[in-house]
Design a protein around this motif. Sequence first.
Motif, PDB file in Angstrom:
ATOM      1  N   PRO A 121      -0.351   0.299  -9.662  1.00  0.00           N
ATOM      2  CA  PRO A 121      -2.012   0.269  -8.406  1.00  0.00           C
ATOM      3  C   PRO A 121      -3.117   0.078  -9.208  1.00  0.00           C
ATOM      4  O   PRO A 121      -3.210  -0.716 -10.240  1.00  0.00           O
ATOM      5  CB  PRO A 121      -1.996   1.467  -7.927  1.00  0.00           C
ATOM      6  CG  PRO A 121      -1.761   2.769  -9.429  1.00  0.00           C
ATOM      7  CD  PRO A 121      -0.839   1.658  -9.969  1.00  0.00           C
TER       8      PRO A 121
ATOM      9  N   ARG B 287       3.362  -3.957  -8.978  1.00  0.00           N
ATOM     10  CA  ARG B 287       2.623  -4.306  -8.681  1.00  0.00           C
ATOM     11  C   ARG B 287       1.724  -3.586  -6.626  1.00  0.00           C
ATOM     12  O   ARG B 287       2.992  -3.998  -6.236  1.00  0.00           O
ATOM     13  CB  ARG B 287       1.840  -4.983  -8.391  1.00  0.00           C
ATOM     14  CG  ARG B 287       0.171  -6.160  -8.154  1.00  0.00           C
ATOM     15  CD  ARG B 287      -0.560  -6.907  -8.240  1.00  0.00           C
ATOM     16  NE  ARG B 287      -1.714  -7.428  -7.764  1.00  0.00           N
ATOM     17  CZ  ARG B 287      -1.717  -8.017  -7.337  1.00  0.00           C
ATOM     18  NH1 ARG B 287      -1.444  -9.172  -8.245  1.00  0.00           N
ATOM     19  NH2 ARG B 287      -3.130  -8.097  -7.056  1.00  0.00           N
ATOM     20  N   VAL B 288       1.033  -2.832  -7.007  1.00  0.00           N
ATOM     21  CA  VAL B 288       0.489  -2.097  -5.390  1.00  0.00           C
ATOM     22  C   VAL B 288      -0.159  -1.536  -5.624  1.00  0.00           C
ATOM     23  O   VAL B 288      -1.900  -2.032  -6.877  1.00  0.00           O
ATOM     24  CB  VAL B 288       0.953  -0.592  -5.651  1.00  0.00           C
ATOM     25  CG1 VAL B 288       0.253   0.180  -4.546  1.00  0.00           C
ATOM     26  CG2 VAL B 288       2.452  -0.748  -5.908  1.00  0.00           C
ATOM     27  N   GLU B 289      -1.138  -2.745  -4.284  1.00  0.00           N
ATOM     28  CA  GLU B 289      -2.683  -2.871  -4.299  1.00  0.00           C
ATOM     29  C   GLU B 289      -3.494  -2.042  -4.372  1.00  0.00           C
ATOM     30  O   GLU B 289      -4.963  -1.436  -4.896  1.00  0.00           O
ATOM     31  CB  GLU B 289      -2.693  -3.529  -3.015  1.00  0.00           C
ATOM     32  CG  GLU B 289      -2.408  -4.750  -3.131  1.00  0.00           C
ATOM     33  CD  GLU B 289      -2.630  -5.882  -3.685  1.00  0.00           C
ATOM     34  OE1 GLU B 289      -4.378  -6.016  -4.073  1.00  0.00           O
ATOM     35  OE2 GLU B 289      -2.404  -7.133  -3.939  1.00  0.00           O
ATOM     36  N   ASN B 290      -3.049  -0.624  -3.533  1.00  0.00           N
ATOM     37  CA  ASN B 290      -3.362   0.320  -3.138  1.00  0.00           C
ATOM     38  C   ASN B 290      -2.677   1.176  -3.093  1.00  0.00           C
ATOM     39  O   ASN B 290      -1.249   1.645  -2.788  1.00  0.00           O
ATOM     40  CB  ASN B 290      -4.431   0.471  -1.743  1.00  0.00           C
ATOM     41  CG  ASN B 290      -5.409  -0.045  -1.034  1.00  0.00           C
ATOM     42  OD1 ASN B 290      -6.653  -0.013  -2.080  1.00  0.00           O
ATOM     43  ND2 ASN B 290      -5.149  -2.011  -0.916  1.00  0.00           N
ATOM     44  N   LEU B 291      -3.030   2.543  -4.374  1.00  0.00           N
ATOM     45  CA  LEU B 291      -2.265   4.063  -4.243  1.00  0.00           C
ATOM     46  C   LEU B 291      -3.516   4.807  -3.601  1.00  0.00           C
ATOM     47  O   LEU B 291      -3.985   5.255  -4.284  1.00  0.00           O
ATOM     48  CB  LEU B 291      -1.513   4.079  -5.453  1.00  0.00           C
ATOM     49  CG  LEU B 291      -1.877   5.825  -6.130  1.00  0.00           C
ATOM     50  CD1 LEU B 291      -0.227   5.661  -4.851  1.00  0.00           C
ATOM     51  CD2 LEU B 291      -0.788   6.075  -7.311  1.00  0.00           C
TER      52      LEU B 291
ATOM     53  N   ILE C 171      -6.564   2.824  -6.848  1.00  0.00           N
ATOM     54  CA  ILE C 171      -6.153   4.725  -6.605  1.00  0.00           C
ATOM     55  C   ILE C 171      -7.179   5.138  -6.205  1.00  0.00           C
ATOM     56  O   ILE C 171      -8.407   5.317  -6.926  1.00  0.00           O
ATOM     57  CB  ILE C 171      -5.186   5.382  -8.282  1.00  0.00           C
ATOM     58  CG1 ILE C 171      -5.043   4.609  -9.234  1.00  0.00           C
ATOM     59  CG2 ILE C 171      -4.843   6.555  -7.622  1.00  0.00           C
ATOM     60  CD1 ILE C 171      -4.173   4.784  -9.887  1.00  0.00           C
TER      61      ILE C 171
ATOM     62  N   CYS D 176       4.918   2.614 -10.765  1.00  0.00           N
ATOM     63  CA  CYS D 176       4.181   1.951  -9.384  1.00  0.00           C
ATOM     64  C   CYS D 176       2.930   1.500 -10.482  1.00  0.00           C
ATOM     65  O   CYS D 176       2.526   2.270 -11.729  1.00  0.00           O
ATOM     66  CB  CYS D 176       4.315   1.823  -8.609  1.00  0.00           C
ATOM     67  SG  CYS D 176       2.671   3.439  -8.462  1.00  0.00           S
TER      68      CYS D 176
ATOM     69  N   SER E 185       0.944  -1.008   0.232  1.00  0.00           N
ATOM     70  CA  SER E 185      -0.266   0.221  -0.412  1.00  0.00           C
ATOM     71  C   SER E 185       1.000   0.921   0.585  1.00  0.00           C
ATOM     72  O   SER E 185       1.669   1.082   0.208  1.00  0.00           O
ATOM     73  CB  SER E 185      -0.587  -0.079   1.442  1.00  0.00           C
ATOM     74  OG  SER E 185      -2.103  -0.989   0.954  1.00  0.00           O
TER      75      SER E 185
END
Length: 466
Positions: A421, A391-395, A424, A419, A366
Amino acid sequence: MANHEGIHLNLKASPVKNYTGGVAADDIPDEMIHRIQSFMDARLAAQTTVLFKSWRRAWRTRPDLDFRDQDFPFPWIQFQAFARTTLQRYENRNQRINSFRLEMGTVVDHHLATELIVKAIRLGATNLTLRIRRTAGHIMYILPYEVLDSETLAGLSAHDCQIILLFGRKEVSWSNLKTLNLSHAFIYGDLFYDLISKCTSLEKIALDRNVSFPALFRAPRRLSPSCESKIKLLKLKSLQLIGLDRRDYIYRHELWPKFPCLKELEIRDVDSNNYDWTGLRICSPSLELITIYTYHNKIRNGAFDVPNIRKFKLVGNYLPQLDEFETSSSNREWKSDIHVQCYTFTASWFSSLSKLLIMLSPSRISLSVRMDSKYFPRKSVYSGDGGLPTRVENLSITGFYELCFSRFSAFLEALLQSCRPNCISVDTRFTGNVNLEALFQRLGYRPCETHDSSGDQQYLIKFQRI
């Protein structure tokens, strides 16, 4: 109607059946009433005495005492009488207490505070919370030796005080102490050698902006064999260090991970001159949660070897430079939560972000980025490092200034080169008149519903990757 910590009290309510199915609430056992009152502050708990006789009786025999002079219109007169009368009643009945909280100011001297604390210890208090405010022109309160000599003390939280250890010549008797919380304390002796290493039952330590004055010969440059052996005896599970001071031995990098049972570590710098994060090394097989706040100094050449990590949280003004982050946990087992500021819209900043995320890529990430400048260019200065963005779960994107469309678009495009995400969240208070929906649709995202519309959440617009 009073409401506190999920407890509801209707002072006009009619009697209700008690826990045995009896007739009146006046038959509720004192132990149950004590439990209910323990969830309230002192003022609210005192109001329950108007309910029934049993509630008043329970209030007068409660095992947890909370004394605060600020609860009285004329503290120096009314508070003295209340505190002394209450403790005298317990002494006359030979009635034991469990915990004692004292918050008061010292007007002329410290005699009243010492008198109350010593009496509480003699009445069996195993948990002490002390905040003795200093009046201008008076010395800081000195913790009584009766506290240091208590062999039954299980928890101590002391704020704004002096602890006189006489540089190792005063022994503490805290063999049963499990939690220690010291803030703004002046310690005359070595905090580790003269205090912590003597408390072999300690499980949780919180130290906030304390100053230790160790004797010169008690601050070795390297861990000595005797120090190693003392650490192995400790059962410490949680360590919180705020306002790091490089003069104190407890804050040395190589000390933290050597506690064999340590599971939670939180460290913060709150001053620009008192700590150097360069070469930060944390290698621990037991650590599960690491939280780091770096407001003034940047981590350089950091290395982590934490095979059982479950969560890594970093909050700071600067992106850290990590040489390695080794763990045996899989990406389903641990999380990274990164909160950073973006002061300069440069290719090197986004490159540093990309390298950090790659280092943490085995985890579920995150990321929260705050834009703290309105002087961003209207055109992106970053085109990625050539590889696939992490890869990002939450931005989450927030900021202080309202940005025009071109500046926000340039920032967002550079960020998405660092990244990738899944979701977002954007704070609309700083994006001005930017057409967010059209912008995100062009970048491959669609709006999604937000279920929480309270507080700051009402300003957030969320987008999901298509």
